[in-house]
Scaffold this motif. Structure first.
Motif, PDB file in Angstrom:
ATOM      1  N   ASP A 158       9.764  16.901  -3.031  1.00 37.20           N
ATOM      2  CA  ASP A 158      10.008  18.364  -3.075  1.00 37.20           C
ATOM      3  C   ASP A 158       8.496  18.978  -2.261  1.00 37.20           C
ATOM      4  OD1 ASP A 158      12.440  18.396  -4.077  1.00 37.20           O
ATOM      5  OD2 ASP A 158      11.687  18.825  -5.974  1.00 37.20           O
ATOM      6  N   ILE A 159       7.564  18.120  -2.316  1.00 35.62           N
ATOM      7  CA  ILE A 159       6.269  18.603  -1.814  1.00 35.62           C
ATOM      8  C   ILE A 159       6.179  17.921  -0.602  1.00 35.62           C
ATOM      9  CG2 ILE A 159       3.851  18.683  -2.421  1.00 35.62           C
ATOM     10  CD1 ILE A 159       5.830  19.946  -4.487  1.00 35.62           C
ATOM     11  N   ASP A 160       6.247  18.421   0.376  1.00 39.53           N
ATOM     12  CA  ASP A 160       6.499  18.169   1.910  1.00 39.53           C
ATOM     13  C   ASP A 160       4.987  17.540   2.382  1.00 39.53           C
ATOM     14  OD1 ASP A 160       9.093  18.649   2.327  1.00 39.53           O
ATOM     15  OD2 ASP A 160       8.840  20.381   3.237  1.00 39.53           O
ATOM     16  N   PRO A 161       3.766  18.035   2.356  1.00 42.62           N
ATOM     17  CA  PRO A 161       2.705  17.567   2.810  1.00 42.62           C
ATOM     18  C   PRO A 161       2.460  16.084   1.941  1.00 42.62           C
ATOM     19  CG  PRO A 161       2.298  19.592   2.118  1.00 42.62           C
ATOM     20  CD  PRO A 161       3.614  19.317   1.692  1.00 42.62           C
ATOM     21  N   LEU A 162       2.566  16.001   0.475  1.00 41.43           N
ATOM     22  CA  LEU A 162       2.483  14.747  -0.128  1.00 41.43           C
ATOM     23  C   LEU A 162       3.556  13.688   0.140  1.00 41.43           C
ATOM     24  CD1 LEU A 162       1.440  15.870  -3.708  1.00 41.43           C
ATOM     25  CD2 LEU A 162      -0.031  15.127  -1.988  1.00 41.43           C
ATOM     26  N   HIS A 163       4.592  14.118   0.377  1.00 43.55           N
ATOM     27  CA  HIS A 163       5.976  13.300   0.651  1.00 43.55           C
ATOM     28  C   HIS A 163       5.416  12.633   1.982  1.00 43.55           C
ATOM     29  CE1 HIS A 163      10.102  12.175   1.615  1.00 43.55           C
ATOM     30  NE2 HIS A 163       9.769  11.571   0.758  1.00 43.55           N
ATOM     31  N   GLY A 164       5.090  13.639   2.983  1.00 41.74           N
ATOM     32  CA  GLY A 164       4.825  13.023   4.313  1.00 41.74           C
ATOM     33  C   GLY A 164       3.621  12.079   4.508  1.00 41.74           C
ATOM     34  N   ALA A 165       2.815  12.351   3.628  1.00 38.18           N
ATOM     35  CA  ALA A 165       1.577  11.443   3.492  1.00 38.18           C
ATOM     36  C   ALA A 165       1.998  10.142   2.953  1.00 38.18           C
ATOM     37  CB  ALA A 165       0.441  12.283   2.728  1.00 38.18           C
ATOM     38  N   ALA A 166       2.583  10.102   1.970  1.00 41.20           N
ATOM     39  CA  ALA A 166       3.152   8.844   1.513  1.00 41.20           C
ATOM     40  C   ALA A 166       4.044   8.019   2.716  1.00 41.20           C
ATOM     41  CB  ALA A 166       4.193   8.888   0.193  1.00 41.20           C
ATOM     42  N   GLU A 167       4.858   8.794   3.111  1.00 40.43           N
ATOM     43  CA  GLU A 167       5.731   8.064   4.102  1.00 40.43           C
ATOM     44  C   GLU A 167       4.956   7.675   5.514  1.00 40.43           C
ATOM     45  OE1 GLU A 167       9.041   7.276   4.128  1.00 40.43           O
ATOM     46  OE2 GLU A 167       9.316   8.147   2.085  1.00 40.43           O
TER      47      GLU A 167
ATOM     48  N   PHE B  28       0.857   9.695  -5.244  1.00 37.52           N
ATOM     49  CA  PHE B  28       1.351  10.923  -4.763  1.00 37.52           C
ATOM     50  C   PHE B  28       2.577  11.450  -5.563  1.00 37.52           C
ATOM     51  CE2 PHE B  28      -0.242   9.863  -0.186  1.00 37.52           C
ATOM     52  CZ  PHE B  28      -1.345  10.327  -0.283  1.00 37.52           C
ATOM     53  N   ALA B  29       3.154  10.648  -6.243  1.00 42.80           N
ATOM     54  CA  ALA B  29       4.249  11.408  -7.030  1.00 42.80           C
ATOM     55  C   ALA B  29       3.712  11.818  -8.263  1.00 42.80           C
ATOM     56  CB  ALA B  29       5.151  10.094  -7.386  1.00 42.80           C
ATOM     57  N   VAL B  30       2.651  11.232  -8.943  1.00 38.43           N
ATOM     58  CA  VAL B  30       1.977  11.632  -9.998  1.00 38.43           C
ATOM     59  C   VAL B  30       1.360  12.800  -9.652  1.00 38.43           C
ATOM     60  CG1 VAL B  30      -0.060  11.070 -11.593  1.00 38.43           C
ATOM     61  CG2 VAL B  30       1.586   9.291 -11.153  1.00 38.43           C
ATOM     62  N   LEU B  31       0.733  12.848  -8.599  1.00 40.36           N
ATOM     63  CA  LEU B  31      -0.214  14.283  -8.029  1.00 40.36           C
ATOM     64  C   LEU B  31       0.949  15.431  -7.815  1.00 40.36           C
ATOM     65  CD1 LEU B  31      -2.491  12.810  -5.316  1.00 40.36           C
ATOM     66  CD2 LEU B  31      -3.042  14.066  -7.440  1.00 40.36           C
ATOM     67  N   ALA B  32       1.930  15.089  -7.345  1.00 38.22           N
ATOM     68  CA  ALA B  32       3.062  15.979  -7.198  1.00 38.22           C
ATOM     69  C   ALA B  32       3.568  16.736  -8.658  1.00 38.22           C
ATOM     70  CB  ALA B  32       4.485  15.446  -6.495  1.00 38.22           C
ATOM     71  N   LEU B  33       3.680  15.806  -9.575  1.00 39.10           N
ATOM     72  CA  LEU B  33       3.934  16.057 -10.922  1.00 39.10           C
ATOM     73  C   LEU B  33       2.768  16.812 -11.711  1.00 39.10           C
ATOM     74  CD1 LEU B  33       6.561  15.856 -12.769  1.00 39.10           C
ATOM     75  CD2 LEU B  33       5.592  13.684 -13.514  1.00 39.10           C
ATOM     76  N   GLN B  34       1.716  16.515 -11.612  1.00 42.90           N
ATOM     77  CA  GLN B  34       0.645  16.978 -12.205  1.00 42.90           C
ATOM     78  C   GLN B  34       0.286  18.538 -11.702  1.00 42.90           C
ATOM     79  OE1 GLN B  34      -0.875  15.932 -15.023  1.00 42.90           O
ATOM     80  NE2 GLN B  34       0.719  14.542 -15.025  1.00 42.90           N
TER      81      GLN B  34
ATOM     82  N   LEU C 287       0.778  -1.315  -0.074  1.00 45.32           N
ATOM     83  CA  LEU C 287       0.078  -0.127  -0.009  1.00 45.32           C
ATOM     84  C   LEU C 287       0.764   1.149   0.047  1.00 45.32           C
ATOM     85  CD1 LEU C 287      -2.761   1.298   0.199  1.00 45.32           C
ATOM     86  CD2 LEU C 287      -2.799   1.364   2.604  1.00 45.32           C
ATOM     87  N   PHE C 288       2.008   1.192   0.744  1.00 48.15           N
ATOM     88  CA  PHE C 288       2.877   2.194   0.903  1.00 48.15           C
ATOM     89  C   PHE C 288       3.691   2.510  -0.795  1.00 48.15           C
ATOM     90  CE2 PHE C 288       7.517   2.923   0.507  1.00 48.15           C
ATOM     91  CZ  PHE C 288       7.623   3.986   0.764  1.00 48.15           C
ATOM     92  N   VAL C 289       3.840   1.504  -1.499  1.00 49.90           N
ATOM     93  CA  VAL C 289       4.204   1.677  -2.570  1.00 49.90           C
ATOM     94  C   VAL C 289       3.242   2.114  -3.787  1.00 49.90           C
ATOM     95  CG1 VAL C 289       5.105   0.308  -4.718  1.00 49.90           C
ATOM     96  CG2 VAL C 289       5.848  -0.317  -2.770  1.00 49.90           C
ATOM     97  N   LEU C 290       2.135   1.829  -3.529  1.00 50.03           N
ATOM     98  CA  LEU C 290       1.016   2.193  -4.357  1.00 50.03           C
ATOM     99  C   LEU C 290       0.775   3.821  -3.917  1.00 50.03           C
ATOM    100  CD1 LEU C 290      -1.484   1.884  -6.316  1.00 50.03           C
ATOM    101  CD2 LEU C 290      -2.758   1.294  -4.298  1.00 50.03           C
ATOM    102  N   MET C 291       0.628   4.135  -2.659  1.00 49.00           N
ATOM    103  CA  MET C 291       0.506   5.481  -2.343  1.00 49.00           C
ATOM    104  C   MET C 291       1.555   6.354  -2.736  1.00 49.00           C
ATOM    105  SD  MET C 291      -2.617   5.407  -1.364  1.00 49.00           S
ATOM    106  CE  MET C 291      -2.965   6.936  -0.962  1.00 49.00           C
ATOM    107  N   THR C 292       2.798   6.117  -2.765  1.00 43.98           N
ATOM    108  CA  THR C 292       4.011   6.830  -3.113  1.00 43.98           C
ATOM    109  C   THR C 292       3.880   6.949  -4.476  1.00 43.98           C
ATOM    110  OG1 THR C 292       5.234   5.625  -1.404  1.00 43.98           O
ATOM    111  CG2 THR C 292       6.400   6.864  -3.537  1.00 43.98           C
ATOM    112  N   ILE C 293       3.217   6.107  -5.745  1.00 43.75           N
ATOM    113  CA  ILE C 293       3.130   6.091  -6.929  1.00 43.75           C
ATOM    114  C   ILE C 293       2.115   7.418  -7.079  1.00 43.75           C
ATOM    115  CG2 ILE C 293       2.404   5.109  -9.323  1.00 43.75           C
ATOM    116  CD1 ILE C 293       3.543   2.706  -8.024  1.00 43.75           C
TER     117      ILE C 293
END
Length: 110
Positions: free
Chosen positions: A75-84, A61-67, A53-59
């Motif tokens: 580079d986007i602390d709230p999304l990175h923290g949520a994924a972690e 959130f990475a797409v969201l950060a890019l889009q 689930l962590f892997v899926l959520m990281t993917i």
């Protein structure tokens, strides 16, 4: 002879995505083995499963950060923290399961 700087530059340009996906294959084999062995506590097994689930959520959130921000996830602390946070949850379950197992074995040995 390749200089260390040029080697590092070459390695920095490699897209890590295929390695990320390929690393899931041995992990799925591990999960298959872990589900069959009684030595791994059920709570820990759920923690190992939640790592996916962590892997899926990281993917996601990475797409969201890019889009949304045209930036990397790191580079986007709230999304990175949520994924972690999903990794923290899965790690905590693994640790709790094995700590309980160790406590049960201490009681049996005393």
């Amino acid at each position: 002879m390749i200089s260390p700087e040029s080697l590092l530059q070459y390695l920095a340009e490699i897209d890590p995505s295929p390695f990320f996906v390929l690393s899931l294959i041995p992990y799925l084999f591990f999960l298959n083995f872990a589900q069959r062995t009684p030595a791994i506590p059920k709570i820990s097994l759920w923690g190992f499963r939640l790592t996916l689930l962590f892997v899926l959520m990281t993917i996601i959130f990475a797409v969201l950060a890019l889009q949304l921000y045209d930036s990397d996830l790191t580079d986007i602390d709230p999304l990175h923290g949520a994924a972690e946070s999903f990794l923290t949850l899965s790690d905590a379950l693994v640790a709790i399961g094995f700590l309980r197992l160790a406590q049960k074995q201490e009681i049996k040995n005393s």
